[in-house]
Design a protein around this motif. Sequence first.
Motif, PDB file in Angstrom:
ATOM      1  N   MET A   1       0.895  -1.265  -0.397  1.00  0.00           N
ATOM      2  CA  MET A   1      -0.232   0.118   0.229  1.00  0.00           C
ATOM      3  C   MET A   1       1.215   0.974   0.138  1.00  0.00           C
ATOM      4  SD  MET A   1      -3.324   1.260   2.664  1.00  0.00           S
ATOM      5  CE  MET A   1      -4.126  -0.131   2.617  1.00  0.00           C
ATOM      6  N   SER A   2       0.649   2.064  -0.885  1.00  0.00           N
ATOM      7  CA  SER A   2       1.207   3.285  -1.333  1.00  0.00           C
ATOM      8  C   SER A   2       0.750   3.751  -0.071  1.00  0.00           C
ATOM      9  CB  SER A   2       1.042   3.953  -2.128  1.00  0.00           C
ATOM     10  OG  SER A   2       0.078   4.574  -2.377  1.00  0.00           O
ATOM     11  N   ARG A   3       2.540   4.923   0.340  1.00  0.00           N
ATOM     12  CA  ARG A   3       1.983   5.813   1.922  1.00  0.00           C
ATOM     13  C   ARG A   3       1.070   7.706   1.810  1.00  0.00           C
ATOM     14  NH1 ARG A   3       7.465   9.252   2.614  1.00  0.00           N
ATOM     15  NH2 ARG A   3       8.291   7.232   2.700  1.00  0.00           N
ATOM     16  N   ARG A   4       0.348   7.231   0.354  1.00  0.00           N
ATOM     17  CA  ARG A   4      -0.992   8.130  -0.209  1.00  0.00           C
ATOM     18  C   ARG A   4      -1.594   7.257   0.427  1.00  0.00           C
ATOM     19  NH1 ARG A   4      -2.659  11.074  -5.774  1.00  0.00           N
ATOM     20  NH2 ARG A   4      -4.333  11.996  -4.977  1.00  0.00           N
ATOM     21  N   ALA A   5      -2.144   6.016  -0.096  1.00  0.00           N
ATOM     22  CA  ALA A   5      -2.473   5.349   0.165  1.00  0.00           C
ATOM     23  C   ALA A   5      -3.145   5.183   1.705  1.00  0.00           C
ATOM     24  CB  ALA A   5      -3.339   4.407  -0.002  1.00  0.00           C
ATOM     25  N   VAL A   6      -2.369   5.291   2.790  1.00  0.00           N
ATOM     26  CA  VAL A   6      -2.026   4.317   4.016  1.00  0.00           C
ATOM     27  C   VAL A   6      -2.625   6.370   5.080  1.00  0.00           C
ATOM     28  CG1 VAL A   6      -0.533   4.266   6.064  1.00  0.00           C
ATOM     29  CG2 VAL A   6      -0.655   2.963   4.061  1.00  0.00           C
ATOM     30  N   PHE A   7      -1.930   7.374   4.239  1.00  0.00           N
ATOM     31  CA  PHE A   7      -2.307   8.293   4.762  1.00  0.00           C
ATOM     32  C   PHE A   7      -4.206   8.824   4.272  1.00  0.00           C
ATOM     33  CE2 PHE A   7      -3.202  12.965   3.752  1.00  0.00           C
ATOM     34  CZ  PHE A   7      -2.669  13.498   5.679  1.00  0.00           C
ATOM     35  N   ARG A   8      -4.587   8.325   3.156  1.00  0.00           N
ATOM     36  CA  ARG A   8      -6.190   8.790   2.892  1.00  0.00           C
ATOM     37  C   ARG A   8      -7.032   7.691   4.631  1.00  0.00           C
ATOM     38  NH1 ARG A   8      -5.797   6.483  -1.727  1.00  0.00           N
ATOM     39  NH2 ARG A   8      -5.988   8.803  -2.616  1.00  0.00           N
ATOM     40  N   LEU A   9      -6.231   6.408   3.947  1.00  0.00           N
ATOM     41  CA  LEU A   9      -6.822   5.593   5.095  1.00  0.00           C
ATOM     42  C   LEU A   9      -6.384   6.477   6.823  1.00  0.00           C
ATOM     43  CD1 LEU A   9      -8.308   2.843   5.783  1.00  0.00           C
ATOM     44  CD2 LEU A   9      -6.179   1.796   5.943  1.00  0.00           C
ATOM     45  N   ALA A  10      -6.035   6.921   7.391  1.00  0.00           N
ATOM     46  CA  ALA A  10      -5.559   7.214   8.444  1.00  0.00           C
ATOM     47  C   ALA A  10      -7.017   8.071   9.204  1.00  0.00           C
ATOM     48  CB  ALA A  10      -4.182   7.280   9.338  1.00  0.00           C
ATOM     49  N   LEU A  11      -6.816   9.012   7.751  1.00  0.00           N
ATOM     50  CA  LEU A  11      -7.148   9.922   7.474  1.00  0.00           C
ATOM     51  C   LEU A  11      -9.335   9.539   8.003  1.00  0.00           C
ATOM     52  CD1 LEU A  11      -7.325  13.613   7.702  1.00  0.00           C
ATOM     53  CD2 LEU A  11      -7.794  13.707   5.371  1.00  0.00           C
ATOM     54  N   THR A  12      -9.313   8.891   7.054  1.00  0.00           N
ATOM     55  CA  THR A  12     -10.764   8.525   7.040  1.00  0.00           C
ATOM     56  C   THR A  12     -10.807   7.725   8.205  1.00  0.00           C
ATOM     57  OG1 THR A  12     -10.446   7.450   4.719  1.00  0.00           O
ATOM     58  CG2 THR A  12     -12.593   6.842   5.862  1.00  0.00           C
ATOM     59  N   ALA A  13     -10.114   6.927   9.062  1.00  0.00           N
ATOM     60  CA  ALA A  13     -10.464   6.183  10.401  1.00  0.00           C
ATOM     61  C   ALA A  13     -10.674   7.611  11.023  1.00  0.00           C
ATOM     62  CB  ALA A  13      -9.409   5.365  10.684  1.00  0.00           C
ATOM     63  N   ILE A  14      -9.939   8.652  11.352  1.00  0.00           N
ATOM     64  CA  ILE A  14     -10.393   9.518  12.317  1.00  0.00           C
ATOM     65  C   ILE A  14     -11.007  10.178  12.440  1.00  0.00           C
ATOM     66  CG2 ILE A  14      -9.089  11.519  12.757  1.00  0.00           C
ATOM     67  CD1 ILE A  14      -5.965  10.767  12.090  1.00  0.00           C
ATOM     68  N   LEU A  15     -11.813  10.383  11.407  1.00  0.00           N
ATOM     69  CA  LEU A  15     -12.573  11.373  11.012  1.00  0.00           C
ATOM     70  C   LEU A  15     -14.290  10.681  11.105  1.00  0.00           C
ATOM     71  CD1 LEU A  15     -14.280  13.516   9.803  1.00  0.00           C
ATOM     72  CD2 LEU A  15     -14.286  12.414   7.632  1.00  0.00           C
ATOM     73  N   THR A  16     -13.582   9.272  11.130  1.00  0.00           N
ATOM     74  CA  THR A  16     -15.310   7.850  11.441  1.00  0.00           C
ATOM     75  C   THR A  16     -14.891   7.919  13.363  1.00  0.00           C
ATOM     76  OG1 THR A  16     -14.520   6.328   9.203  1.00  0.00           O
ATOM     77  CG2 THR A  16     -15.856   5.975  11.558  1.00  0.00           C
ATOM     78  N   ALA A  17     -13.891   8.300  13.613  1.00  0.00           N
ATOM     79  CA  ALA A  17     -13.948   8.113  15.447  1.00  0.00           C
ATOM     80  C   ALA A  17     -14.505   9.334  15.903  1.00  0.00           C
ATOM     81  CB  ALA A  17     -12.343   7.729  15.216  1.00  0.00           C
TER      82      ALA A  17
END
Length: 313
Positions: A1-17
């Motif tokens: 998984m690319s760094r950009r994809a990891v960043f997007r996933l982390a941001l989405t998880a934070i927004l969800t929480a």
Amino acid sequence: MSRRAVFRLALTAILTAVLLAILVRGFGSAAGFFAAARRARPAWVAASFGAAVMCTLLTTVRWQLVVAAMGYRLPFRRALEVVLATWPLAVVTPSRANDLLRPLAVRDLVPLAAGAGGVVAEKAIDLGLLLAVAAAGAACNGLWTWTGLITLVLLLEVLVVVVVVKRRQWLARLPLLRRRPQTVDELFEAMSALGRAPARLASIATTSLLIRLFTVIVTHTLLVAVGADVPLVQTLTLWPAAMLVGVAPLTLGGMGTRDAAFLALLAARGTHVDASSVLVATVGYSVVATWSFALIGLPWMIRETLTVRSSQS
């Protein structure tokens, strides 16, 4: 998984929480939320899971019907294994984009471009029916702003489908597509094939409607399990619109956005409910209908990943 994809996933998880935390605090308290969760009756939760299983089986059948309309045969067991194998990614990909990986897993049975086109056609039918059902449900409750917005999106989707089916040559001349005319034909063949076979299209649409019905059953049984006093007719007419909001690629699996939309729709309808109980049930929908099948599908995902890697080596 690319760094950009990891960043997007982390941001989405934070927004969800963050969104879930706001909902829990805004409609009561954490203590009230967990108290409602503890009240859940196991028999009704089990019934909800049974309805979710039916959704998965019907999703598999619908995929088979689309593939059959294109002239290919996909055995049920193989289709079910692939559906389960791609399910874990539904937790972390927006708008169920994980389904686009299915053609890769069955490329030995269905050409890759044709398989991708089949999934696109399947999703177009499902989204169109969800939009129609959501608009009708909002209208039944006198929520005319919701009805108008959803109907507008439905008309836009119909326009896109008509262009794909009727103006394929024009699409093939677009810069991104004109270099691969054969791929374009294969990609859009599924929609054309369904247009030539009304009976098959009707069976796929019926299957999609059944899936939507069982998603309502998943939710309502959870509402009953926690003692949330939401009438069945309102779950039936308002939950599809909440599901539609959950399709937006903002949070993990639509968590938070779908829950907030359902609470907003109930409030707009003037229905007085225990918001903490409703929130437990709608969050429970994600657990029952998405996260549980993500865990069930992990062994198949690992097997499919190893199979793809071995075939590429």
